[in-house]
Design an enzyme around this catalytic site. Sequence first.
Site: not given
Length: 317
Positions: A47, A110, A127, A146, A171, A196
Amino acid sequence: MTRYLNVAMGQLGPIQRSDSRHQVVARLCEMMREARSLGAQLIVFPELALTTFFPRWYIEDEAELNSFFEREMPGPETRALFDLARELGIGFYLGYAELTQEQGQWMRYNTAILVDQGGRIVGKYRKVHLPGHAEHEPWRRFQHLEKRYFTPGKRFDVHQAFGGIVGMALCNDRRWAETYRVMGLQGVELVMIGYNTPVHNAPAPQHDDLSLFHNQLSMQAGAYQNGTWVVGVAKAGMEEGVDSIGGSCIIAPSGEVRACCITKEDEVVVARCDLDFCALYKQTTFNFDLHRHPETYGLIVARKGVTLAADGSPWRD
Ligand code: ING
């Protein structure tokens, strides 16, 4: 004729803030070459694989924040990766921060893309499950913004590629059963997930010692319960003072670990994935059509969070 797919994990070690995209792309290209030399037809990268994990900082300057994003893919600095993929005949999954315009408005996602062995983008995923928080929380050793920097995606698609049905996630998505089930119901045979994951989870430090366990547990469950291969690939190691787990692994539809990385640096490991092996689970224990009872699962879609009655008792409508 068995459908074998040789898949490589392209695990990344840390990317420091001062590391240029040029330097990172060179690392990715080196791993792509190594993967190809080991017989891989596909390599899965992490990612946000082009930069340091910038959501760890509260960034107020718009231009600075945008410097971590890609306005085009491939762009001037990433084209080398696409060209190499086509030259070597190897596909790849790449996670990156996407900046794009929609109806004249700038949007940030993302994102992960899937590129085939001809160097063509055959799929894009944004994401859905964005962890962390949206406001600056100085009490934390480091931020996890995020929810501030990205807009959630809206769908889990699958794609016919590499001889099978493949899907993507990112993730935190790997911790949610729904991620795998939505793709499982579309027949997915291999799910690619870059991540991550800091060792330290500020809201729940009790989990820190279990971070590798939870990483693998989530992907083993998703693989087994949907009869699919799962390839999880880390950006690992100490980035700007924050330590992130490694634990990259390829999980078989049985839930067994087929292969794993053993360092927290740039590391390539290849495994032969028999896509027909999925049938051993999809056609028996997890034959959804035969065994599932969606008429009893209504709450899973109807409710976002736990809902209790005023007196705290369980509430059913
Ligand atoms: N990172 C972490 C992840 O879900 C996290 C955030 C860590 C959530 C530990 C819960 C526990 O793997 C990203 N980028 O989603």
